[in-house]
Write a protein that holds these residues in place. Sequence first.
Motif, PDB file in Angstrom:
ATOM      1  N   ARG A  81       0.835  -1.210   0.000  1.00  0.00           N
ATOM      2  CA  ARG A  81       0.000   0.000   0.000  1.00  0.00           C
ATOM      3  C   ARG A  81       0.865   1.253   0.000  1.00  0.00           C
ATOM      4  O   ARG A  81       0.638   2.189  -0.777  1.00  0.00           O
ATOM      5  CB  ARG A  81      -0.907  -0.007   1.228  1.00  0.00           C
ATOM      6  CG  ARG A  81      -1.864   1.187   1.321  1.00  0.00           C
ATOM      7  CD  ARG A  81      -2.284   1.408   2.775  1.00  0.00           C
ATOM      8  NE  ARG A  81      -1.161   1.908   3.557  1.00  0.00           N
ATOM      9  CZ  ARG A  81      -1.138   1.936   4.890  1.00  0.00           C
ATOM     10  NH1 ARG A  81      -2.151   1.446   5.569  1.00  0.00           N
ATOM     11  NH2 ARG A  81      -0.099   2.425   5.525  1.00  0.00           N
ATOM     12  N   ASN A  82       1.881   1.294   0.875  1.00  0.00           N
ATOM     13  CA  ASN A  82       2.744   2.478   0.964  1.00  0.00           C
ATOM     14  C   ASN A  82       3.488   2.731  -0.342  1.00  0.00           C
ATOM     15  O   ASN A  82       3.638   3.882  -0.773  1.00  0.00           O
ATOM     16  CB  ASN A  82       3.738   2.315   2.111  1.00  0.00           C
ATOM     17  CG  ASN A  82       3.085   2.427   3.478  1.00  0.00           C
ATOM     18  OD1 ASN A  82       1.994   2.980   3.605  1.00  0.00           O
ATOM     19  ND2 ASN A  82       3.734   1.906   4.500  1.00  0.00           N
ATOM     20  N   GLU A  85       0.957   4.103  -2.917  1.00  0.00           N
ATOM     21  CA  GLU A  85       0.529   5.465  -2.597  1.00  0.00           C
ATOM     22  C   GLU A  85       1.650   6.478  -2.811  1.00  0.00           C
ATOM     23  O   GLU A  85       1.394   7.617  -3.211  1.00  0.00           O
ATOM     24  CB  GLU A  85       0.000   5.514  -1.168  1.00  0.00           C
ATOM     25  CG  GLU A  85      -1.306   4.742  -1.021  1.00  0.00           C
ATOM     26  CD  GLU A  85      -1.862   4.741   0.394  1.00  0.00           C
ATOM     27  OE1 GLU A  85      -1.173   5.255   1.307  1.00  0.00           O
ATOM     28  OE2 GLU A  85      -2.984   4.227   0.588  1.00  0.00           O
ATOM     29  N   GLU A  86       2.879   6.075  -2.565  1.00  0.00           N
ATOM     30  CA  GLU A  86       4.008   6.979  -2.804  1.00  0.00           C
ATOM     31  C   GLU A  86       4.100   7.327  -4.286  1.00  0.00           C
ATOM     32  O   GLU A  86       4.331   8.492  -4.656  1.00  0.00           O
ATOM     33  CB  GLU A  86       5.304   6.329  -2.332  1.00  0.00           C
ATOM     34  CG  GLU A  86       6.526   7.220  -2.454  1.00  0.00           C
ATOM     35  CD  GLU A  86       6.421   8.493  -1.620  1.00  0.00           C
ATOM     36  OE1 GLU A  86       6.958   9.544  -2.064  1.00  0.00           O
ATOM     37  OE2 GLU A  86       5.797   8.458  -0.538  1.00  0.00           O
ATOM     38  N   LEU A  88       1.613   7.227  -6.477  1.00  0.00           N
ATOM     39  CA  LEU A  88       0.445   8.032  -6.862  1.00  0.00           C
ATOM     40  C   LEU A  88       0.580   9.465  -6.380  1.00  0.00           C
ATOM     41  O   LEU A  88       0.141  10.403  -7.065  1.00  0.00           O
ATOM     42  CB  LEU A  88      -0.829   7.387  -6.316  1.00  0.00           C
ATOM     43  CG  LEU A  88      -1.181   6.015  -6.899  1.00  0.00           C
ATOM     44  CD1 LEU A  88      -2.482   5.488  -6.285  1.00  0.00           C
ATOM     45  CD2 LEU A  88      -1.292   6.065  -8.420  1.00  0.00           C
ATOM     46  N   LYS A  89       1.184   9.658  -5.212  1.00  0.00           N
ATOM     47  CA  LYS A  89       1.432  11.023  -4.736  1.00  0.00           C
ATOM     48  C   LYS A  89       2.376  11.756  -5.684  1.00  0.00           C
ATOM     49  O   LYS A  89       2.176  12.938  -5.990  1.00  0.00           O
ATOM     50  CB  LYS A  89       2.021  10.994  -3.319  1.00  0.00           C
ATOM     51  CG  LYS A  89       1.016  10.643  -2.233  1.00  0.00           C
ATOM     52  CD  LYS A  89       1.591  10.859  -0.846  1.00  0.00           C
ATOM     53  CE  LYS A  89       2.677   9.861  -0.520  1.00  0.00           C
ATOM     54  NZ  LYS A  89       3.179  10.004   0.873  1.00  0.00           N
ATOM     55  N   TYR A 215      -8.399   4.444  -5.574  1.00  0.00           N
ATOM     56  CA  TYR A 215      -7.835   5.788  -5.408  1.00  0.00           C
ATOM     57  C   TYR A 215      -8.417   6.730  -6.457  1.00  0.00           C
ATOM     58  O   TYR A 215      -8.555   6.357  -7.626  1.00  0.00           O
ATOM     59  CB  TYR A 215      -6.310   5.758  -5.560  1.00  0.00           C
ATOM     60  CG  TYR A 215      -5.612   4.928  -4.503  1.00  0.00           C
ATOM     61  CD1 TYR A 215      -5.359   5.458  -3.235  1.00  0.00           C
ATOM     62  CD2 TYR A 215      -5.203   3.628  -4.775  1.00  0.00           C
ATOM     63  CE1 TYR A 215      -4.726   4.701  -2.261  1.00  0.00           C
ATOM     64  CE2 TYR A 215      -4.563   2.869  -3.805  1.00  0.00           C
ATOM     65  CZ  TYR A 215      -4.327   3.407  -2.553  1.00  0.00           C
ATOM     66  OH  TYR A 215      -3.703   2.656  -1.581  1.00  0.00           O
ATOM     67  N   ALA A 257      -9.313   6.086  -1.038  1.00  0.00           N
ATOM     68  CA  ALA A 257      -8.538   7.266  -0.665  1.00  0.00           C
ATOM     69  C   ALA A 257      -8.522   8.269  -1.797  1.00  0.00           C
ATOM     70  O   ALA A 257      -8.678   7.915  -2.972  1.00  0.00           O
ATOM     71  CB  ALA A 257      -7.106   6.872  -0.286  1.00  0.00           C
ATOM     72  N   ILE A 259      -6.137  11.225  -3.618  1.00  0.00           N
ATOM     73  CA  ILE A 259      -4.741  11.602  -3.805  1.00  0.00           C
ATOM     74  C   ILE A 259      -4.709  13.046  -4.270  1.00  0.00           C
ATOM     75  O   ILE A 259      -5.272  13.383  -5.315  1.00  0.00           O
ATOM     76  CB  ILE A 259      -4.042  10.720  -4.855  1.00  0.00           C
ATOM     77  CG1 ILE A 259      -4.269   9.235  -4.562  1.00  0.00           C
ATOM     78  CG2 ILE A 259      -2.557  11.053  -4.924  1.00  0.00           C
ATOM     79  CD1 ILE A 259      -3.561   8.713  -3.347  1.00  0.00           C
ATOM     80  N   GLY A 264      -1.005  14.858  -0.444  1.00  0.00           N
ATOM     81  CA  GLY A 264      -0.818  13.410  -0.419  1.00  0.00           C
ATOM     82  C   GLY A 264      -2.098  12.606  -0.334  1.00  0.00           C
ATOM     83  O   GLY A 264      -3.114  12.952  -0.941  1.00  0.00           O
ATOM     84  N   VAL A 265      -2.053  11.544   0.480  1.00  0.00           N
ATOM     85  CA  VAL A 265      -3.150  10.570   0.545  1.00  0.00           C
ATOM     86  C   VAL A 265      -4.095  10.918   1.690  1.00  0.00           C
ATOM     87  O   VAL A 265      -3.665  11.132   2.823  1.00  0.00           O
ATOM     88  CB  VAL A 265      -2.595   9.149   0.757  1.00  0.00           C
ATOM     89  CG1 VAL A 265      -3.737   8.131   0.843  1.00  0.00           C
ATOM     90  CG2 VAL A 265      -1.652   8.773  -0.373  1.00  0.00           C
ATOM     91  N   ARG A 267      -7.308   9.113   3.322  1.00  0.00           N
ATOM     92  CA  ARG A 267      -8.112   7.893   3.284  1.00  0.00           C
ATOM     93  C   ARG A 267      -9.513   8.140   3.826  1.00  0.00           C
ATOM     94  O   ARG A 267      -9.732   9.008   4.645  1.00  0.00           O
ATOM     95  CB  ARG A 267      -7.434   6.777   4.085  1.00  0.00           C
ATOM     96  CG  ARG A 267      -6.077   6.377   3.515  1.00  0.00           C
ATOM     97  CD  ARG A 267      -5.535   5.110   4.134  1.00  0.00           C
ATOM     98  NE  ARG A 267      -4.166   4.907   3.664  1.00  0.00           N
ATOM     99  CZ  ARG A 267      -3.101   5.358   4.289  1.00  0.00           C
ATOM    100  NH1 ARG A 267      -3.240   5.986   5.437  1.00  0.00           N
ATOM    101  NH2 ARG A 267      -1.898   5.144   3.799  1.00  0.00           N
TER     102      ARG A 267
END
Length: 268
Positions: A81-82, A85-86, A88-89, A215, A257, A259, A264-265, A267
């Motif tokens: 997940r991290n 998400e990194e 996508l950010k 997302y 979440a 973005i 950032g994220v 949720r």
Amino acid sequence: MLTRPVVLNVLALAVLVAQCACVTTASSGRPGAYGYSNTPVGIDSPSATCRNSLSACIALYGKEMASTTAVLKVVIDETTRNSIEEELKKCADLARSEVLLRYPKQFKGPAPDASECKQETKAQGRRVTWAMRLGIEMHEVARSCAEEALGKMRPGRFSLEQRYRPDMETGEKELVSAEEEQALEESGNGGELKGTLKPDVVIHEGDPLHALAVYDFKFPCVNSESVPEWHQYPDGHPFAGFSQGEMYQNFIARLVARILPRLGVVRG
């Protein structure tokens, strides 16, 4: 038709099953946390039992619990997940910067203010506000970025702009193909897509009907530290009474979440 309380009650039952899975994981010596199990996909657990075998689920929990299997979702481990998400950010930041740099003299500052966002311009042959135009262009950049990044990280295990058609009466859903969507639009029957969902990014293990996470990129026109709310469906809409995020969570994946550039994220 599923009402808001019924859908949320069904989700509560799904959460109970997921919590059972987390307890099982923790008791075997591996740390677990609500929402993100470290148990690999495929290892048996209460939620996996319901997901993979309706008859076994009925044996374990009874028919009432088994009837909620449509909203039972697999979970995503925290490390994966991290990493997702990194990326996508980074895509959200890139999209905002790249698009604003296209218009160095259009706005008084590096980004438009509230009044400039409301001004009209032309995009794709129609009159729109600058807020709409910038949002469309930023989504296009973010989509291309996400496609490249996720294509390297998890080929075949993500979908971009996958459309779903949920059934509010049964709680089930089906996929709407890009070809079907295009055919409806070109035939003048695009209104049939009104009762559908189309998140920006869906993470899965090969089947978007069994999603791990959803997302959506959000690009506020004005620079702000406030987080935009999920879109609320108005009266008369098939999803009236729900927000966009709630519908994603009810029908696609438990983890949803937003973005946003710089922020950032977010949720939930």
